[in-house]
Scaffold this motif. Sequence first.
Motif, mmCIF file in Angstrom:
data_model
loop_
_atom_site.group_PDB
_atom_site.id
_atom_site.type_symbol
_atom_site.label_atom_id
_atom_site.label_comp_id
_atom_site.label_asym_id
_atom_site.label_seq_id
_atom_site.Cartn_x
_atom_site.Cartn_y
_atom_site.Cartn_z
ATOM 1 N N GLU A 295 0.830 -1.199 0.000
ATOM 2 C CA GLU A 295 0.000 0.000 0.000
ATOM 3 C C GLU A 295 0.866 1.252 0.000
ATOM 4 O O GLU A 295 1.907 1.306 0.661
ATOM 5 C CB GLU A 295 -0.924 0.027 1.226
ATOM 6 C CG GLU A 295 -1.992 -1.059 1.215
ATOM 7 C CD GLU A 295 -2.983 -0.904 2.352
ATOM 8 O OE1 GLU A 295 -3.893 -0.061 2.253
ATOM 9 O OE2 GLU A 295 -2.836 -1.634 3.344
ATOM 10 N N ARG A 296 0.394 2.250 -0.747
ATOM 11 C CA ARG A 296 1.026 3.565 -0.794
ATOM 12 C C ARG A 296 -0.005 4.598 -0.354
ATOM 13 O O ARG A 296 -1.124 4.612 -0.876
ATOM 14 C CB ARG A 296 1.518 3.877 -2.213
ATOM 15 C CG ARG A 296 2.601 2.931 -2.724
ATOM 16 C CD ARG A 296 2.790 3.080 -4.211
ATOM 17 N NE ARG A 296 3.885 2.264 -4.728
ATOM 18 C CZ ARG A 296 3.781 0.969 -5.028
ATOM 19 N NH1 ARG A 296 2.616 0.352 -4.861
ATOM 20 N NH2 ARG A 296 4.820 0.298 -5.496
ATOM 21 N N ALA A 305 -2.380 5.153 7.474
ATOM 22 C CA ALA A 305 -1.339 4.133 7.332
ATOM 23 C C ALA A 305 -1.064 3.455 8.672
ATOM 24 O O ALA A 305 -0.882 2.230 8.740
ATOM 25 C CB ALA A 305 -0.068 4.751 6.764
ATOM 26 N N ARG A 308 -3.847 1.012 9.497
ATOM 27 C CA ARG A 308 -3.703 -0.219 8.727
ATOM 28 C C ARG A 308 -2.621 -1.108 9.329
ATOM 29 O O ARG A 308 -2.797 -2.316 9.460
ATOM 30 C CB ARG A 308 -3.355 0.109 7.267
ATOM 31 C CG ARG A 308 -4.493 0.697 6.483
ATOM 32 C CD ARG A 308 -5.540 -0.345 6.124
ATOM 33 N NE ARG A 308 -4.987 -1.352 5.232
ATOM 34 C CZ ARG A 308 -5.221 -2.655 5.335
ATOM 35 N NH1 ARG A 308 -5.976 -3.116 6.305
ATOM 36 N NH2 ARG A 308 -4.695 -3.509 4.471
ATOM 37 N N LEU A 309 -1.513 -0.505 9.709
ATOM 38 C CA LEU A 309 -0.404 -1.285 10.261
ATOM 39 C C LEU A 309 -0.801 -1.938 11.574
ATOM 40 O O LEU A 309 -0.513 -3.116 11.814
ATOM 41 C CB LEU A 309 0.815 -0.386 10.456
ATOM 42 C CG LEU A 309 2.132 -1.074 10.816
ATOM 43 C CD1 LEU A 309 2.581 -2.005 9.702
ATOM 44 C CD2 LEU A 309 3.211 -0.030 11.078
ATOM 45 N N THR A 314 -1.986 -6.307 7.435
ATOM 46 C CA THR A 314 -1.113 -6.007 6.303
ATOM 47 C C THR A 314 -0.185 -7.184 6.029
ATOM 48 O O THR A 314 0.167 -7.951 6.928
ATOM 49 C CB THR A 314 -0.284 -4.746 6.576
ATOM 50 O OG1 THR A 314 0.472 -4.932 7.783
ATOM 51 C CG2 THR A 314 -1.193 -3.538 6.749
ATOM 52 N N LEU A 318 4.251 -0.711 3.808
ATOM 53 C CA LEU A 318 3.455 0.488 3.598
ATOM 54 C C LEU A 318 4.397 1.666 3.379
ATOM 55 O O LEU A 318 5.390 1.809 4.082
ATOM 56 C CB LEU A 318 2.557 0.781 4.809
ATOM 57 C CG LEU A 318 1.672 -0.359 5.322
ATOM 58 C CD1 LEU A 318 0.780 0.151 6.447
ATOM 59 C CD2 LEU A 318 0.838 -0.958 4.211
#
Length: 322
Positions: A295-296, A305, A308-309, A314, A318
């Motif tokens: 993911e960016r 971000a 998500r982490l 994940t 990232l």
Amino acid sequence: MKAVQMSEYGGPEVLRYTDVGEPVAGPGEALVQLAASGVNYMDVYGRTGLYGQGPLPTILGGEGAGTVMEVGPGVTAPAVGDVVAYTGASQSYAQRVVVPAWRLIALPEGISAEQAAAAMLQGMTAHYLAHSTYALGPDDTALIHAGAGGVGHLLIQMAKMRGATVITTVSTEEKAGLARGAGADHVVLYTREDFHEAVMSVTNGAGCQVAYDSVGATTYEGSLASLSLRGFLVLYGQSSGVVPPIAPLTLNAKSLFLTRPTLGNYTLTRDELEWRAGDVLGWIAQGRLSLRITERFPLRDAAEAHRRLESRQTTGKLLLIP
């Protein structure tokens, strides 16, 4: 200059996209225009204050890649215009960052800035774990937790390069597929199976020579129990929580070793830094090491971000894109 700054410790919501002062390269430093910045679990620890609480406001991030814009007095390399990568310098959640020049690695041919930003911290962490903290060989069996994660996926591949047998833990079938694709010999879905029992079954009751444990609170006891005589427990993270104090007598029955390493202590010199970074980036360029950028996020979305982490869903790296 735009950056993601925090003025208090806490959840992802403390990360604010804002204007900050322009950094200036001092003696021995270089100013880098960042093309990408890596997001790592150590940034979560920094955001929550787990590793100590320093002066605020501050900018997180310790890994990135981009183009040298200026150099300070005394810098002979790199030069303005060079594309470089680094880890071990702070404040990479920004458009530009000042880095000690000796920490900068010129990118080899065939490596993009995004690949380099994704590989420096996690790749060199996997490198020192497999080559130095416990130098794996063909006679070794290694337990690697979180085999589909950023470090775990790279560590499996390096362990196989060195001829070791790899047992890894994952939470889902999808992650199991990724771990097998990286070369893992035995994959344990810890949601269905006890990994300690699996290790003992694979090793005929002898245990493994080393357990690389980035999970921490929920796994360290099983990791210790899975070790062979004179085995090594390498605690290099705590995504599930901090490991409590361990009494030395806990290690006595099997003469075990316990270590809590950090990348900084394994890249203390320029020679060591060039060795590890050269291997990692070189293997990626040669196709020997598979790097997953999953993911960016635009720089302004650093808080997302982090969410998500921390979800632990994940399966790769990232990046923040300034």
